[in-house]
Design an enzyme around this catalytic site. Structure first.
Site, PDB file in Angstrom:
ATOM      1  N   ASP A 106     -67.199  15.066  71.682  1.00  0.00           N
ATOM      2  CA  ASP A 106     -66.715  16.125  72.581  1.00  0.00           C
ATOM      3  C   ASP A 106     -65.385  16.685  72.077  1.00  0.00           C
ATOM      4  O   ASP A 106     -64.875  17.665  72.623  1.00  0.00           O
ATOM      5  CB  ASP A 106     -66.609  15.621  74.028  1.00  0.00           C
ATOM      6  CG  ASP A 106     -65.637  14.458  74.178  1.00  0.00           C
ATOM      7  OD1 ASP A 106     -65.218  13.879  73.155  1.00  0.00           O
ATOM      8  OD2 ASP A 106     -65.304  14.131  75.339  1.00  0.00           O
ATOM      9  N   SER A 107     -64.846  16.097  70.995  1.00  0.00           N
ATOM     10  CA  SER A 107     -63.699  16.698  70.297  1.00  0.00           C
ATOM     11  C   SER A 107     -64.030  18.121  69.861  1.00  0.00           C
ATOM     12  O   SER A 107     -63.119  18.894  69.534  1.00  0.00           O
ATOM     13  CB  SER A 107     -63.299  15.851  69.087  1.00  0.00           C
ATOM     14  OG  SER A 107     -64.426  15.613  68.254  1.00  0.00           O
ATOM     15  N   ASP A 111     -71.495  12.070  72.403  1.00  0.00           N
ATOM     16  CA  ASP A 111     -70.591  11.802  73.529  1.00  0.00           C
ATOM     17  C   ASP A 111     -71.148  12.340  74.831  1.00  0.00           C
ATOM     18  O   ASP A 111     -71.608  13.488  74.888  1.00  0.00           O
ATOM     19  CB  ASP A 111     -69.251  12.529  73.293  1.00  0.00           C
ATOM     20  CG  ASP A 111     -68.216  11.667  72.608  1.00  0.00           C
ATOM     21  OD1 ASP A 111     -68.386  10.436  72.562  1.00  0.00           O
ATOM     22  OD2 ASP A 111     -67.217  12.245  72.115  1.00  0.00           O
ATOM     23  N   LYS A 158     -72.502   7.680  73.704  1.00  0.00           N
ATOM     24  CA  LYS A 158     -71.143   7.146  73.832  1.00  0.00           C
ATOM     25  C   LYS A 158     -70.504   7.629  75.124  1.00  0.00           C
ATOM     26  O   LYS A 158     -70.645   8.781  75.504  1.00  0.00           O
ATOM     27  CB  LYS A 158     -70.285   7.570  72.627  1.00  0.00           C
ATOM     28  CG  LYS A 158     -68.865   6.996  72.686  1.00  0.00           C
ATOM     29  CD  LYS A 158     -68.167   7.012  71.338  1.00  0.00           C
ATOM     30  CE  LYS A 158     -67.519   8.314  70.978  1.00  0.00           C
ATOM     31  NZ  LYS A 158     -66.466   8.740  71.926  1.00  0.00           N
ATOM     32  N   GLU A 188     -66.711   7.052  77.576  1.00  0.00           N
ATOM     33  CA  GLU A 188     -65.343   6.549  77.613  1.00  0.00           C
ATOM     34  C   GLU A 188     -65.122   5.674  78.842  1.00  0.00           C
ATOM     35  O   GLU A 188     -65.682   5.945  79.903  1.00  0.00           O
ATOM     36  CB  GLU A 188     -64.349   7.724  77.636  1.00  0.00           C
ATOM     37  CG  GLU A 188     -64.399   8.578  76.382  1.00  0.00           C
ATOM     38  CD  GLU A 188     -63.345   9.675  76.366  1.00  0.00           C
ATOM     39  OE1 GLU A 188     -62.449   9.697  77.238  1.00  0.00           O
ATOM     40  OE2 GLU A 188     -63.411  10.529  75.440  1.00  0.00           O
ATOM     41  N   GLU A 218     -59.753   3.541  69.936  1.00  0.00           N
ATOM     42  CA  GLU A 218     -58.973   4.679  69.443  1.00  0.00           C
ATOM     43  C   GLU A 218     -57.487   4.474  69.683  1.00  0.00           C
ATOM     44  O   GLU A 218     -57.072   4.175  70.806  1.00  0.00           O
ATOM     45  CB  GLU A 218     -59.452   5.967  70.143  1.00  0.00           C
ATOM     46  CG  GLU A 218     -58.646   7.201  69.758  1.00  0.00           C
ATOM     47  CD  GLU A 218     -59.296   8.521  70.155  1.00  0.00           C
ATOM     48  OE1 GLU A 218     -60.476   8.524  70.564  1.00  0.00           O
ATOM     49  OE2 GLU A 218     -58.612   9.554  70.042  1.00  0.00           O
TER      50      GLU A 218
HETATM   51  N1  LIG Z   1     -58.200  16.936  65.182  1.00  0.00           N
HETATM   52  C1  LIG Z   1     -58.301  15.920  66.030  1.00  0.00           C
HETATM   53  N2  LIG Z   1     -58.423  14.672  65.526  1.00  0.00           N
HETATM   54  C2  LIG Z   1     -58.512  13.593  66.352  1.00  0.00           C
HETATM   55  O1  LIG Z   1     -58.657  12.461  65.844  1.00  0.00           O
HETATM   56  C3  LIG Z   1     -58.444  13.792  67.754  1.00  0.00           C
HETATM   57  C4  LIG Z   1     -58.337  15.123  68.226  1.00  0.00           C
HETATM   58  N3  LIG Z   1     -58.238  16.154  67.355  1.00  0.00           N
HETATM   59  N4  LIG Z   1     -58.311  15.382  69.567  1.00  0.00           N
HETATM   60  C5  LIG Z   1     -58.689  14.351  70.486  1.00  0.00           C
HETATM   61  C6  LIG Z   1     -58.131  13.067  70.085  1.00  0.00           C
HETATM   62  C7  LIG Z   1     -56.615  13.025  70.191  1.00  0.00           C
HETATM   63  N5  LIG Z   1     -56.247  12.187  69.097  1.00  0.00           N
HETATM   64  C8  LIG Z   1     -54.972  11.670  68.870  1.00  0.00           C
HETATM   65  C9  LIG Z   1     -53.870  12.483  68.787  1.00  0.00           C
HETATM   66  C10 LIG Z   1     -52.611  11.946  68.552  1.00  0.00           C
HETATM   67  C11 LIG Z   1     -52.460  10.587  68.409  1.00  0.00           C
HETATM   68  C12 LIG Z   1     -51.123   9.975  68.165  1.00  0.00           C
HETATM   69  O2  LIG Z   1     -51.044   8.911  67.610  1.00  0.00           O
HETATM   70  N6  LIG Z   1     -50.020  10.605  68.562  1.00  0.00           N
HETATM   71  C13 LIG Z   1     -48.664  10.112  68.350  1.00  0.00           C
HETATM   72  C14 LIG Z   1     -47.653  10.930  69.052  1.00  0.00           C
HETATM   73  C15 LIG Z   1     -47.907  12.379  69.008  1.00  0.00           C
HETATM   74  C16 LIG Z   1     -46.890  13.115  69.843  1.00  0.00           C
HETATM   75  O3  LIG Z   1     -46.403  12.558  70.819  1.00  0.00           O
HETATM   76  O4  LIG Z   1     -46.588  14.268  69.498  1.00  0.00           O
HETATM   77  C17 LIG Z   1     -48.411   8.774  68.936  1.00  0.00           C
HETATM   78  O5  LIG Z   1     -47.709   8.005  68.294  1.00  0.00           O
HETATM   79  O6  LIG Z   1     -48.853   8.549  70.095  1.00  0.00           O
HETATM   80  C18 LIG Z   1     -53.569   9.777  68.485  1.00  0.00           C
HETATM   81  C19 LIG Z   1     -54.812  10.323  68.718  1.00  0.00           C
HETATM   82  C20 LIG Z   1     -57.424  11.716  68.409  1.00  0.00           C
HETATM   83  N7  LIG Z   1     -58.403  12.738  68.664  1.00  0.00           N
HETATM   84  C1  LIG Z   2     -62.924  10.757  67.702  1.00  0.00           C
HETATM   85  C2  LIG Z   2     -64.173  10.276  68.334  1.00  0.00           C
HETATM   86  C3  LIG Z   2     -64.138   8.816  68.594  1.00  0.00           C
HETATM   87  C4  LIG Z   2     -64.581  11.073  69.548  1.00  0.00           C
HETATM   88  O1  LIG Z   2     -64.762  10.574  70.627  1.00  0.00           O
HETATM   89  C5  LIG Z   2     -64.773  12.528  69.395  1.00  0.00           C
HETATM   90  O2  LIG Z   2     -64.746  13.055  68.271  1.00  0.00           O
HETATM   91  O3  LIG Z   2     -64.999  13.187  70.429  1.00  0.00           O
HETATM   92 MG   LIG Z   3     -65.088  11.993  72.190  1.00  0.00          MG
END
Ligand SMILES: Nc1nc(=O)c2c([nH]1)NC[C@@H]1CN(c3ccc(C(=O)N[C@@H](CCC(=O)O)C(=O)O)cc3)CN21
Ligand SMILES: CC(C)C(=O)C(=O)O
Ligand SMILES: [Mg+2]
EC number: 2.1.2.11
Length: 261
Positions: free
Chosen positions: A44-45, A83, A112, A114, A181
């Site tokens: 769903d991303s 998803d 899948k 959540e 995640e």
């Molecule tokens: N392009 C993309 N890739 C992804 O993997 C993804 C998405 N979008 N959108 C939905 C979620 C959101 N995702 C994320 C986004 C950021 C962090 C992250 O680690 N952020 C930092 C801080 C960022 C901030 O505060 O600006 C952290 O340390 O929490 C983790 C997963 C993973 N997923």
């Molecule tokens: C990043 C994966 C785990 C996901 O749920 C998505 O792409 O929607």
């Molecule tokens: Mg998802």
């Protein structure tokens, strides 16, 4: 058990790592399958990376089915995960079973959803009725409005404990896979050792049974990617260069060529 899924379980037991990537359409699935990817996830991303929204909350079940059909046609030997989107499964096990059925009919192999221990009854309900379930814990993007931003999870001892209990409950309920995640590496490693379900990490370190990344991060189609993602290509730049060359060629008369009659 599905022959393909028993191979995932066997590889977990032997410590052989597997890779998944998201796919949202036919060509992306085809390239992933041809590259030897073990699984594709219709995530769903797509609400963010394909549609340009700030989160995944607007994605509908109908849209997920539409994309799952395209992906299935290109996925070849890949296991197809899909998803359940926000609002399509949380209310009751029955609601989840009905929505999961739509995705199965669209061609998904694994469904899948959540959520943590509160979803265990739903996982059991679906699994007992013949649906392969993948759970998803840690940073669950459908709950982003409760956090205000995409924040890593499980950093305190209490939170890590909770993740562990959730993973164990979901695996015991019959989930064949658990996505983790944005959780600490050691937490994901310990859970991977202790549950039967095949673990799939994203931002969860190297010690999960499998890894998943968003295709638009891998390919460099996103303006920015999360810190844990690796961009193997900057396809966005390449696409822009190709478009710019075409614009220039039209302006200069270099395209289309003049044909002798
Ligand atoms: N392009 C993309 N890739 C992804 O993997 C993804 C998405 N979008 N959108 C939905 C979620 C959101 N995702 C994320 C986004 C950021 C962090 C992250 O680690 N952020 C930092 C801080 C960022 C901030 O505060 O600006 C952290 O340390 O929490 C983790 C997963 C993973 N997923
Ligand atoms: C990043 C994966 C785990 C996901 O749920 C998505 O792409 O929607
Ligand atoms: Mg998802």
């Amino acid at each position: 058990m599905h022959k393909k899924i028993s191979r995932w379980v066997k590889d977990k037991q032997q410590g052989i790592k597997r890779a998944l990537v998201t796919a949202y359409d036919y060509p992306m699935a085809r390239f992933a399958a041809a590259a030897g990817m073990h699984g594709v996830l219709v995530g769903d991303s797509l609400g963010m990376v394909v549609c340009g929204d700030q989160d995944t909350l607007n994605v509908t079940l109908e849209q997920m089915c539409y994309h799952t059909r395209m992906v299935r046609r290109g996925a070849g030997e890949c296991l197809v995960f899909a998803d359940l989107p926000f609002g399509s499964y949380e209310k009751s096990p029955e609601q989840a079973w009905e929505s999961a059925g739509e995705l199965l009919r669209a061609g998904a192999d694994v469904i899948k959803l959540e959520g943590g221990a509160e979803m265990a009854a739903t996982v059991a309900f679906c699994a007992e009725r013949g649906i392969n379930i993948c759970a998803h814990i840690g940073l669950t993007p459908q709950r982003v409005r409760q956090w205000g931003s995409f924040q890593r999870q499980g950093s305190t001892d209490a939170e890590a404990q909770r993740l562990h209990h959730e993973a164990a409950a979901l695996s015991a309920a019959g989930a064949r896979f658990v996505v983790m995640e944005a959780v600490p590496d050691q937490v994901a490693a310990k859970i991977s050792r202790e549950i039967d379900a095949v673990t799939i990490g994203i931002g969860a370190g190297p010690d999960t049974d499998a890894q998943v990344l968003v295709a638009h991060d891998v390919l460099g189609l996103e303006a920015e990617s999360p810190p844990f993602a690796r961009r193997y290509l900057e396809a966005g730049n390449l696409q822009q260069q190709a478009f710019a060359q075409y614009v220039q060629d039209v302006a200069s008369g270099n395209f289309p060529p003049r044909r002798p009659h």
